[in-house]
Scaffold this motif. Structure first.
Motif, PDB file in Angstrom:
ATOM      1  N   THR A 163       0.835  -1.198   0.000  1.00 50.76           N
ATOM      2  CA  THR A 163       0.000   0.000   0.000  1.00 50.76           C
ATOM      3  C   THR A 163       0.872   1.252   0.000  1.00 50.76           C
ATOM      4  OG1 THR A 163      -1.762  -1.172   1.168  1.00 50.76           O
ATOM      5  CG2 THR A 163      -1.816   1.231   1.262  1.00 50.76           C
ATOM      6  N   ALA A 164       1.928   1.246   0.807  1.00 50.49           N
ATOM      7  CA  ALA A 164       2.842   2.397   0.850  1.00 50.49           C
ATOM      8  C   ALA A 164       3.519   2.598  -0.495  1.00 50.49           C
ATOM      9  CB  ALA A 164       3.892   2.201   1.949  1.00 50.49           C
ATOM     10  N   MET A 165       3.891   1.499  -1.156  1.00 46.49           N
ATOM     11  CA  MET A 165       4.537   1.608  -2.468  1.00 46.49           C
ATOM     12  C   MET A 165       3.588   2.194  -3.505  1.00 46.49           C
ATOM     13  SD  MET A 165       6.707  -1.927  -2.506  1.00 46.49           S
ATOM     14  CE  MET A 165       7.356  -1.697  -4.160  1.00 46.49           C
ATOM     15  N   ILE A 166       2.337   1.802  -3.450  1.00 48.83           N
ATOM     16  CA  ILE A 166       1.352   2.364  -4.376  1.00 48.83           C
ATOM     17  C   ILE A 166       1.176   3.853  -4.100  1.00 48.83           C
ATOM     18  CG2 ILE A 166      -1.091   2.352  -5.033  1.00 48.83           C
ATOM     19  CD1 ILE A 166      -0.968  -0.748  -4.486  1.00 48.83           C
ATOM     20  N   GLU A 167       1.071   4.217  -2.830  1.00 44.05           N
ATOM     21  CA  GLU A 167       0.941   5.633  -2.478  1.00 44.05           C
ATOM     22  C   GLU A 167       2.182   6.403  -2.928  1.00 44.05           C
ATOM     23  OE1 GLU A 167       0.848   8.496   1.436  1.00 44.05           O
ATOM     24  OE2 GLU A 167       0.156   6.429   1.665  1.00 44.05           O
ATOM     25  N   ASP A 168       3.364   5.816  -2.713  1.00 44.48           N
ATOM     26  CA  ASP A 168       4.610   6.488  -3.100  1.00 44.48           C
ATOM     27  C   ASP A 168       4.670   6.757  -4.596  1.00 44.48           C
ATOM     28  OD1 ASP A 168       5.329   6.329  -0.474  1.00 44.48           O
ATOM     29  OD2 ASP A 168       6.916   4.834  -0.765  1.00 44.48           O
ATOM     30  N   SER A 169       4.075   5.893  -5.392  1.00 43.98           N
ATOM     31  CA  SER A 169       4.141   6.061  -6.845  1.00 43.98           C
ATOM     32  C   SER A 169       3.433   7.326  -7.311  1.00 43.98           C
ATOM     33  CB  SER A 169       3.578   4.828  -7.556  1.00 43.98           C
ATOM     34  OG  SER A 169       2.175   4.771  -7.405  1.00 43.98           O
ATOM     35  N   THR A 170       2.633   7.938  -6.439  1.00 38.42           N
ATOM     36  CA  THR A 170       1.942   9.179  -6.797  1.00 38.42           C
ATOM     37  C   THR A 170       2.793  10.416  -6.482  1.00 38.42           C
ATOM     38  OG1 THR A 170       0.819   9.414  -4.655  1.00 38.42           O
ATOM     39  CG2 THR A 170      -0.291   8.090  -6.344  1.00 38.42           C
TER      40      THR A 170
ATOM     41  N   ASP B  26       6.512  12.742  -6.353  1.00 36.89           N
ATOM     42  CA  ASP B  26       7.613  13.036  -7.263  1.00 36.89           C
ATOM     43  C   ASP B  26       8.796  12.121  -6.948  1.00 36.89           C
ATOM     44  OD1 ASP B  26       9.030  14.060  -5.064  1.00 36.89           O
ATOM     45  OD2 ASP B  26       8.757  16.135  -5.649  1.00 36.89           O
ATOM     46  N   MET B  27       9.810  12.161  -7.800  1.00 38.34           N
ATOM     47  CA  MET B  27      10.929  11.226  -7.683  1.00 38.34           C
ATOM     48  C   MET B  27      11.678  11.362  -6.355  1.00 38.34           C
ATOM     49  SD  MET B  27      12.630  10.865 -11.431  1.00 38.34           S
ATOM     50  CE  MET B  27      12.637  12.609 -11.848  1.00 38.34           C
ATOM     51  N   THR B  28      11.920  12.577  -5.916  1.00 39.84           N
ATOM     52  CA  THR B  28      12.664  12.771  -4.670  1.00 39.84           C
ATOM     53  C   THR B  28      11.906  12.151  -3.505  1.00 39.84           C
ATOM     54  OG1 THR B  28      13.624  14.815  -5.515  1.00 39.84           O
ATOM     55  CG2 THR B  28      13.695  14.484  -3.130  1.00 39.84           C
ATOM     56  N   GLY B  29      10.622  12.415  -3.431  1.00 43.32           N
ATOM     57  CA  GLY B  29       9.810  11.850  -2.359  1.00 43.32           C
ATOM     58  C   GLY B  29       9.726  10.341  -2.439  1.00 43.32           C
ATOM     59  N   ARG B  30       9.625   9.823  -3.648  1.00 51.21           N
ATOM     60  CA  ARG B  30       9.543   8.374  -3.844  1.00 51.21           C
ATOM     61  C   ARG B  30      10.811   7.690  -3.355  1.00 51.21           C
ATOM     62  NH1 ARG B  30       7.721   6.101  -9.654  1.00 51.21           N
ATOM     63  NH2 ARG B  30       6.424   7.942  -9.441  1.00 51.21           N
TER      64      ARG B  30
ATOM     65  N   GLY C 207      15.804   0.903  -8.506  1.00 54.88           N
ATOM     66  CA  GLY C 207      14.845   1.516  -9.426  1.00 54.88           C
ATOM     67  C   GLY C 207      13.634   0.645  -9.664  1.00 54.88           C
ATOM     68  N   SER C 208      13.828  -0.666  -9.799  1.00 57.25           N
ATOM     69  CA  SER C 208      12.674  -1.549 -10.021  1.00 57.25           C
ATOM     70  C   SER C 208      11.780  -1.574  -8.794  1.00 57.25           C
ATOM     71  CB  SER C 208      13.119  -2.961 -10.408  1.00 57.25           C
ATOM     72  OG  SER C 208      13.578  -3.688  -9.297  1.00 57.25           O
ATOM     73  N   TYR C 209      12.359  -1.406  -7.617  1.00 53.98           N
ATOM     74  CA  TYR C 209      11.593  -1.355  -6.374  1.00 53.98           C
ATOM     75  C   TYR C 209      10.819  -0.039  -6.250  1.00 53.98           C
ATOM     76  CZ  TYR C 209      10.854  -1.264  -1.275  1.00 53.98           C
ATOM     77  OH  TYR C 209      10.301  -1.173  -0.015  1.00 53.98           O
ATOM     78  N   LEU C 210      11.428   1.052  -6.740  1.00 57.67           N
ATOM     79  CA  LEU C 210      10.823   2.373  -6.613  1.00 57.67           C
ATOM     80  C   LEU C 210       9.982   2.783  -7.819  1.00 57.67           C
ATOM     81  CD1 LEU C 210      13.937   4.214  -5.160  1.00 57.67           C
ATOM     82  CD2 LEU C 210      11.918   3.438  -3.888  1.00 57.67           C
ATOM     83  N   GLY C 211      10.037   1.989  -8.885  1.00 52.65           N
ATOM     84  CA  GLY C 211       9.312   2.347 -10.093  1.00 52.65           C
ATOM     85  C   GLY C 211       9.974   3.485 -10.852  1.00 52.65           C
TER      86      GLY C 211
ATOM     87  N   LEU D 160      15.893  13.229   5.341  1.00 45.76           N
ATOM     88  CA  LEU D 160      15.175  12.259   4.502  1.00 45.76           C
ATOM     89  C   LEU D 160      13.672  12.398   4.682  1.00 45.76           C
ATOM     90  CD1 LEU D 160      16.290  10.222   2.491  1.00 45.76           C
ATOM     91  CD2 LEU D 160      16.101   8.470   4.250  1.00 45.76           C
ATOM     92  N   VAL D 161      13.235  12.560   5.927  1.00 46.46           N
ATOM     93  CA  VAL D 161      11.810  12.750   6.213  1.00 46.46           C
ATOM     94  C   VAL D 161      11.317  14.041   5.570  1.00 46.46           C
ATOM     95  CG1 VAL D 161      10.143  13.226   8.056  1.00 46.46           C
ATOM     96  CG2 VAL D 161      11.783  11.360   8.320  1.00 46.46           C
ATOM     97  N   GLU D 162      12.111  15.082   5.653  1.00 44.70           N
ATOM     98  CA  GLU D 162      11.732  16.361   5.036  1.00 44.70           C
ATOM     99  C   GLU D 162      11.574  16.212   3.515  1.00 44.70           C
ATOM    100  OE1 GLU D 162      14.650  19.226   6.315  1.00 44.70           O
ATOM    101  OE2 GLU D 162      13.849  19.261   8.357  1.00 44.70           O
ATOM    102  N   ALA D 163      12.479  15.476   2.875  1.00 38.68           N
ATOM    103  CA  ALA D 163      12.380  15.242   1.425  1.00 38.68           C
ATOM    104  C   ALA D 163      11.117  14.458   1.108  1.00 38.68           C
ATOM    105  CB  ALA D 163      13.608  14.500   0.916  1.00 38.68           C
ATOM    106  N   ALA D 164      10.792  13.479   1.940  1.00 38.72           N
ATOM    107  CA  ALA D 164       9.586  12.675   1.721  1.00 38.72           C
ATOM    108  C   ALA D 164       8.338  13.520   1.933  1.00 38.72           C
ATOM    109  CB  ALA D 164       9.572  11.470   2.668  1.00 38.72           C
ATOM    110  N   GLU D 165       8.329  14.353   2.961  1.00 33.31           N
ATOM    111  CA  GLU D 165       7.159  15.185   3.253  1.00 33.31           C
ATOM    112  C   GLU D 165       6.973  16.283   2.218  1.00 33.31           C
ATOM    113  OE1 GLU D 165       4.792  14.629   5.550  1.00 33.31           O
ATOM    114  OE2 GLU D 165       5.892  12.782   5.976  1.00 33.31           O
ATOM    115  N   ALA D 166       8.068  16.835   1.710  1.00 29.52           N
ATOM    116  CA  ALA D 166       7.974  17.882   0.689  1.00 29.52           C
ATOM    117  C   ALA D 166       7.270  17.355  -0.548  1.00 29.52           C
ATOM    118  CB  ALA D 166       9.350  18.414   0.345  1.00 29.52           C
ATOM    119  N   ALA D 167       7.425  16.080  -0.819  1.00 24.91           N
ATOM    120  CA  ALA D 167       6.793  15.472  -1.987  1.00 24.91           C
ATOM    121  C   ALA D 167       5.285  15.385  -1.801  1.00 24.91           C
ATOM    122  CB  ALA D 167       7.357  14.074  -2.230  1.00 24.91           C
ATOM    123  N   ARG D 168       4.824  15.348  -0.584  1.00 21.58           N
ATOM    124  CA  ARG D 168       3.378  15.253  -0.318  1.00 21.58           C
ATOM    125  C   ARG D 168       2.673  16.585  -0.514  1.00 21.58           C
ATOM    126  NH1 ARG D 168       1.893  11.357   4.624  1.00 21.58           N
ATOM    127  NH2 ARG D 168       2.832   9.480   3.773  1.00 21.58           N
ATOM    128  N   ASP D 169       3.415  17.684  -0.323  1.00 23.71           N
ATOM    129  CA  ASP D 169       2.792  19.014  -0.376  1.00 23.71           C
ATOM    130  C   ASP D 169       2.510  19.449  -1.795  1.00 23.71           C
ATOM    131  OD1 ASP D 169       2.987  19.024   2.358  1.00 23.71           O
ATOM    132  OD2 ASP D 169       4.883  20.113   2.383  1.00 23.71           O
TER     133      ASP D 169
END
Length: 165
Positions: free
Chosen positions: A73-80, A82-86, A118-122, A156-165
């Motif tokens: 589920t997290a991987m599917i959500e991550d695919s939405t 941007d690349m940095t956040g993914r 890359g195959s893991y992250l799409g 790392l958390v900041e990069a992941a959160e920035a992708a959500r905004d």
């Protein structure tokens, strides 16, 4: 389109094939070993009677399935994202599953090529390379003999959160 997709990385003692074990259907994925590997195969006909007489063992398998579903589920959500956040979220997930914390850093104990990551992250290998370079320059990670080491989890958390905004 013929691309391989990495769904998970397993380590010592991890379980694979539990869905087919429980429902008797086909396995849902193939497994490719990245390193020399020893496996122990248990057949459904042999293990079901044991699971039926030991509900705590059945519960343990259900918990493994739930963890894998949460990861999927997290991987599917991550695919939405941007690349940095993914990449950031994927590295945090791998650190949680395969990380070894020492002092102020976490080493992801998987020797992955950029193509495998890359195959893991799409993402393509080239995009993974660019994103890892950006994370290295920011001081969030380092790469030590094919292992990724998280130096600054907050970055790392900041990069992941920035992708959500």
């Amino acid at each position: 389109d013929g691309r391989d997709v990495g769904l998970n990385f397993l380590g010592v003692g991890d379980v694979a094939g539990e869905i087919a074990l429980l429902d008797g259907g086909e396995r849902t994925a193939d497994i490719i070993a990245l390193d020399e590997t020893e496996v122990f195969v248990i057949h459904r006909r042999d293990v079901l009677p044991t699971l039926m007489s030991h509900p705590q063992a059945m519960l343990a398998i259900v918990e493994v399935l739930c963890d894998k579903l949460r990861t999927a589920t997290a991987m599917i959500e991550d695919s939405t994202h941007d690349m940095t956040g993914r990449v950031a979220r994927g590295l945090m997930r791998l650190a949680q599953q395969h990380g070894r914390r020492r002092k102020d850093r976490t080493r992801i104990n998987l020797k992955l090529s950029q193509a495998e990551l890359g195959s893991y992250l799409g993402l393509s290998r080239a995009n993974v390379s660019r994103q890892l370079t950006e994370l290295k320059v920011s001081g969030a990670i380092e790469i030590d003999s094919a292992n990724i080491v998280i130096l600054d989890e907050k970055l790392l958390v900041e990069a992941a959160e920035a992708a959500r905004d």
